[in-house]
Scaffold this motif. Sequence first.
Motif, short mmCIF file in Angstrom:
data_model
loop_
_atom_site.label_atom_id
_atom_site.label_comp_id
_atom_site.label_asym_id
_atom_site.label_seq_id
_atom_site.Cartn_x
_atom_site.Cartn_y
_atom_site.Cartn_z
N TRP A 161 -19.44 -29.95 11.71
CA TRP A 161 -19.43 -29.66 10.27
C TRP A 161 -20.32 -30.65 9.52
CZ3 TRP A 161 -17.66 -33.17 6.59
CH2 TRP A 161 -17.72 -32.71 5.27
N LEU A 162 -20.23 -31.93 9.88
CA LEU A 162 -21.03 -32.95 9.20
C LEU A 162 -22.52 -32.70 9.40
CD1 LEU A 162 -21.02 -35.54 7.54
CD2 LEU A 162 -20.89 -36.83 9.69
N ALA A 163 -22.90 -32.31 10.62
CA ALA A 163 -24.30 -32.01 10.88
C ALA A 163 -24.77 -30.84 10.02
CB ALA A 163 -24.50 -31.69 12.37
N ALA A 164 -23.94 -29.79 9.94
CA ALA A 164 -24.29 -28.63 9.11
C ALA A 164 -24.36 -29.03 7.64
CB ALA A 164 -23.25 -27.52 9.31
N TRP A 165 -23.45 -29.88 7.18
CA TRP A 165 -23.44 -30.34 5.79
C TRP A 165 -24.71 -31.11 5.46
CZ3 TRP A 165 -22.86 -35.36 3.54
CH2 TRP A 165 -22.60 -35.34 2.17
N MET A 166 -25.26 -31.82 6.45
CA MET A 166 -26.49 -32.57 6.25
C MET A 166 -27.73 -31.72 6.45
SD MET A 166 -25.60 -36.28 7.98
CE MET A 166 -27.18 -36.97 7.46
N GLY A 167 -27.53 -30.43 6.68
CA GLY A 167 -28.67 -29.53 6.84
C GLY A 167 -29.21 -29.46 8.24
N LEU A 168 -28.44 -29.97 9.21
CA LEU A 168 -28.87 -29.96 10.60
C LEU A 168 -28.13 -28.85 11.35
CD1 LEU A 168 -28.70 -33.81 11.22
CD2 LEU A 168 -30.67 -32.48 10.47
N ALA A 169 -28.56 -28.59 12.57
CA ALA A 169 -27.87 -27.59 13.39
C ALA A 169 -26.52 -28.13 13.82
CB ALA A 169 -28.72 -27.25 14.61
N PRO A 170 -25.44 -27.35 13.71
CA PRO A 170 -24.11 -27.82 14.13
C PRO A 170 -24.06 -28.25 15.59
CG PRO A 170 -23.91 -25.84 12.81
CD PRO A 170 -25.37 -26.03 13.07
N ILE A 171 -24.91 -27.65 16.43
CA ILE A 171 -24.89 -28.01 17.85
C ILE A 171 -25.26 -29.47 18.06
CG2 ILE A 171 -25.29 -25.68 18.72
CD1 ILE A 171 -28.25 -26.41 19.03
N ILE A 172 -26.05 -30.06 17.15
CA ILE A 172 -26.39 -31.48 17.27
C ILE A 172 -25.15 -32.33 17.08
CG2 ILE A 172 -27.71 -33.35 16.20
CD1 ILE A 172 -29.93 -31.43 15.66
N GLY A 173 -24.30 -31.93 16.14
CA GLY A 173 -23.04 -32.64 15.96
C GLY A 173 -22.14 -32.51 17.15
N ALA A 174 -22.10 -31.32 17.75
CA ALA A 174 -21.27 -31.11 18.94
C ALA A 174 -21.77 -31.97 20.10
CB ALA A 174 -21.31 -29.63 19.33
N PHE A 175 -23.09 -32.04 20.26
CA PHE A 175 -23.67 -32.86 21.33
C PHE A 175 -23.35 -34.34 21.09
CE2 PHE A 175 -27.46 -35.17 23.02
CZ PHE A 175 -27.24 -34.91 24.37
N ALA A 176 -23.49 -34.77 19.84
CA ALA A 176 -23.19 -36.17 19.51
C ALA A 176 -21.72 -36.49 19.76
CB ALA A 176 -23.56 -36.44 18.05
N ALA A 177 -20.83 -35.55 19.46
CA ALA A 177 -19.40 -35.78 19.69
C ALA A 177 -19.12 -36.02 21.17
CB ALA A 177 -18.60 -34.58 19.20
N GLY A 178 -19.77 -35.25 22.02
CA GLY A 178 -19.60 -35.46 23.46
C GLY A 178 -20.14 -36.79 23.92
N LEU A 179 -21.26 -37.21 23.33
CA LEU A 179 -21.87 -38.48 23.73
C LEU A 179 -21.01 -39.69 23.38
CD1 LEU A 179 -25.69 -38.19 22.90
CD2 LEU A 179 -24.65 -38.46 25.15
N VAL A 180 -20.38 -39.67 22.20
CA VAL A 180 -19.65 -40.86 21.76
C VAL A 180 -18.29 -40.99 22.42
CG1 VAL A 180 -20.82 -40.83 19.53
CG2 VAL A 180 -18.59 -39.72 19.75
N LEU A 181 -17.77 -39.91 22.99
CA LEU A 181 -16.47 -39.99 23.65
C LEU A 181 -16.62 -40.62 25.03
CD1 LEU A 181 -14.64 -36.66 22.83
CD2 LEU A 181 -13.92 -38.96 22.26
N GLU A 182 -15.86 -41.66 25.27
CA GLU A 182 -15.88 -42.33 26.57
C GLU A 182 -14.45 -42.37 27.12
OE1 GLU A 182 -17.62 -46.15 26.24
OE2 GLU A 182 -19.59 -45.40 25.61
N PRO A 183 -14.31 -42.31 28.44
CA PRO A 183 -12.97 -42.37 29.04
C PRO A 183 -12.14 -43.57 28.58
CG PRO A 183 -14.57 -41.74 30.69
CD PRO A 183 -15.36 -42.10 29.46
N ALA A 184 -12.82 -44.69 28.31
CA ALA A 184 -12.09 -45.89 27.89
C ALA A 184 -11.39 -45.68 26.55
CB ALA A 184 -13.05 -47.08 27.78
N HIS A 185 -11.90 -44.76 25.73
CA HIS A 185 -11.31 -44.52 24.41
C HIS A 185 -9.94 -43.89 24.51
CE1 HIS A 185 -15.59 -44.36 22.43
NE2 HIS A 185 -15.31 -45.51 22.99
N TYR A 186 -9.73 -43.05 25.53
CA TYR A 186 -8.48 -42.28 25.57
C TYR A 186 -7.66 -42.57 26.83
CZ TYR A 186 -11.64 -39.16 28.23
OH TYR A 186 -12.55 -38.65 29.12
N GLN A 187 -7.83 -43.76 27.38
CA GLN A 187 -7.08 -44.11 28.60
C GLN A 187 -5.58 -44.08 28.36
OE1 GLN A 187 -7.68 -44.41 31.71
NE2 GLN A 187 -9.89 -44.14 31.57
#
Length: 418
Positions: free
Chosen positions: A255-281
């Motif tokens: 949603w944030l990517a779309a709000w900034m005028g970017l493709a929503p898929i970029i936000g989805a890709f970024a979400a996957g990149l920032v998630l690391e196993p250590a975050h949700y151990q």
Amino acid sequence: MSNGLPGAASIADLPAFLGGLALLLILARLGAALMRRLGQPEVLGELLAGILIGNLGLAGIHALDHKLGLPALDLLAEIGVLFLLFRVGLESDLSKMIAVGRSSLLVAAAGVAASIVLGGVVSRLFHPHSPIPVHLFIGTTLCATSVGITARVLAERRQADTPVGRVILGAAVVDDVLALLLLSILSGWIGAAGGGARFDGGAVAWVALRALVFLAAAMLIGRALSRQAFRLAARIEAHGLLVGVALALLFGLAWLAAWMGLAPIIGAFAAGLVLEPAHYQALRARDTGRRDLDQWIEPIAAFLVPLFFVRMGMRVDLSVFRDPGVVAFALALTLAAVAAKLACALGVVGRGVDRLAVSFGMIPRGEVELIFAGIGSGLVLAGSPVIDTGARAAIVATVALTTVIGPPLLASRLRAKA
């Protein structure tokens, strides 16, 4: 009048929606199974299934038109795209992406530049009266390599952890990111031009800067927020928090990517990149199954992602291939796509890396090109879609042909060098 969403305007569409959904899922799996048996990527079978059912009207069969034409099916397909890019991000290691060698960067840059130039030239030859942004957009659709297809071949040959494998996979990830960035720039340019605004070089730079700022903020701030969100969620006694928080991050950044005028898929890709196993151990340890996040996401993606490819196939109107010009355009685009990735050999530096194998490994196109074609179909410039019916059919044909051509060439070269 119903808009196709069950319950939104008329519950009468619910049976048709459910019937259409069941049919698409069955055909997607049958097509994927057939291609798997033939040794081809499953996505090719899903595309072909969509092309088949999307062109039943040519045989005089219209009984399924209502079921398969509901907008709700397109909505699910668009959500499937988000899950597709989210999974790609989850499977990518941000630290390894940052540490990608000079060779991978140069290989990716050479392939992207050659794709834009050759694809744009072919588009200009076949559509001389189209605006320049259209030619650039078509050239950009040829940029990204299908990481999944190439990775499968390397894994089967046990070459993923060799110098050739690392260069290919690193370059494939980099050119995906470059292609997504270019998509943002071109979408903004075309959107401004379509609205009657003048889009100069400064505006192009602003769109590029906005995309880079979003990705940088997602990488830095998003990672910190992700860590804190999962730490807070771990203190709450409730089932399904791991998936819930992850999906909130996915849809929130989209949603944030779309709000900034970017493709929503970029936000989805970024979400996957920032998630690391250590975050949700902590949440993972609390789950009796102790499954990783990608294992939770897989069933959802298996449901939604094939819908996107089937719907993309359904948009291919085979009647356009009655026009010899469309057939010639598809073949010319395929030749440009192959030649552009052969140029990747120019980017290989260092010893012990087979240049031809790297080039062959970069040939297959896949999900990103189909996403670009879908987005281009919705962009309007000078009163016409950027990607019209003929161009969309040609792009899908290019994806199919490069998907079939690339893996055998790579496998043959790896065997020859073994």
